[in-house]
Design a protein around this motif. Sequence first.
Motif, PDB file in Angstrom:
ATOM      1  N   ASP A  16      -3.966  -8.218  -3.548  1.00 30.54           N
ATOM      2  CA  ASP A  16      -3.564  -7.489  -2.343  1.00 30.54           C
ATOM      3  C   ASP A  16      -3.806  -8.354  -1.119  1.00 30.54           C
ATOM      4  O   ASP A  16      -4.896  -8.374  -0.560  1.00 30.54           O
ATOM      5  N   GLY A  18      -1.900  -8.011   1.580  1.00 27.14           N
ATOM      6  CA  GLY A  18      -1.387  -7.283   2.730  1.00 27.14           C
ATOM      7  C   GLY A  18       0.090  -7.532   2.995  1.00 27.14           C
ATOM      8  O   GLY A  18       0.695  -6.867   3.814  1.00 27.14           O
ATOM      9  N   SER A  39      10.760   1.741   6.857  1.00 27.21           N
ATOM     10  CA  SER A  39      10.182   3.026   6.474  1.00 27.21           C
ATOM     11  C   SER A  39       9.037   2.837   5.476  1.00 27.21           C
ATOM     12  O   SER A  39       7.974   3.446   5.613  1.00 27.21           O
ATOM     13  N   GLU A  41       7.180   0.154   5.051  1.00 23.06           N
ATOM     14  CA  GLU A  41       6.052  -0.507   5.716  1.00 23.06           C
ATOM     15  C   GLU A  41       5.174   0.501   6.441  1.00 23.06           C
ATOM     16  O   GLU A  41       3.942   0.419   6.398  1.00 23.06           O
ATOM     17  N   LYS A  42       5.787   1.461   7.096  1.00 19.70           N
ATOM     18  CA  LYS A  42       5.016   2.489   7.803  1.00 19.70           C
ATOM     19  C   LYS A  42       4.220   3.349   6.833  1.00 19.70           C
ATOM     20  O   LYS A  42       3.076   3.693   7.093  1.00 19.70           O
ATOM     21  N   LYS A  43       4.832   3.699   5.719  1.00 17.58           N
ATOM     22  CA  LYS A  43       4.179   4.582   4.743  1.00 17.58           C
ATOM     23  C   LYS A  43       3.032   3.909   4.012  1.00 17.58           C
ATOM     24  O   LYS A  43       2.028   4.554   3.703  1.00 17.58           O
ATOM     25  N   ILE A  44       3.162   2.629   3.717  1.00 15.75           N
ATOM     26  CA  ILE A  44       2.144   1.946   2.912  1.00 15.75           C
ATOM     27  C   ILE A  44       1.235   1.030   3.735  1.00 15.75           C
ATOM     28  O   ILE A  44       0.311   0.433   3.183  1.00 15.75           O
ATOM     29  N   ASP A  45       1.501   0.934   5.024  1.00 19.97           N
ATOM     30  CA  ASP A  45       0.696   0.102   5.924  1.00 19.97           C
ATOM     31  C   ASP A  45       0.571  -1.339   5.405  1.00 19.97           C
ATOM     32  O   ASP A  45      -0.514  -1.911   5.370  1.00 19.97           O
ATOM     33  N   ARG A  46       1.697  -1.884   4.988  1.00 16.65           N
ATOM     34  CA  ARG A  46       1.775  -3.267   4.531  1.00 16.65           C
ATOM     35  C   ARG A  46       3.062  -3.877   5.060  1.00 16.65           C
ATOM     36  O   ARG A  46       4.051  -3.190   5.257  1.00 16.65           O
ATOM     37  N   LYS A  47       3.062  -5.176   5.251  1.00 16.34           N
ATOM     38  CA  LYS A  47       4.255  -5.913   5.626  1.00 16.34           C
ATOM     39  C   LYS A  47       5.049  -6.204   4.356  1.00 16.34           C
ATOM     40  O   LYS A  47       4.489  -6.617   3.348  1.00 16.34           O
TER      41      LYS A  47
END
Length: 81
Positions: A16, A18, A39, A41-47
């Motif tokens: 992981d 990120g 969408s 990226e916002k849900k999983i807080d990852r790039k």
Amino acid sequence: RPDLIALTGDYSKGNDSGIIDIVVVGNTDKSNLDRYIASAEKKIDRKVRYLLLTMEEWEKLKEKISKDGMLIIWEANNQHS
């Protein structure tokens, strides 16, 4: 609709970092893909970084990409996906 989506990079190796790298192969609308990625990226807080390839480009690069680590997560011709 893509023909194949593969997870590559650190996440394909279970690390992981990120940043999630994916390869999308086939005739896919880039603007729709950009919206889906944003969408996610916002849900999983990852790039999420992606590489969009034609089937011809994929055939030339798949050996190199898979050598660096790859996990196919969706394939159009695979009935189990």
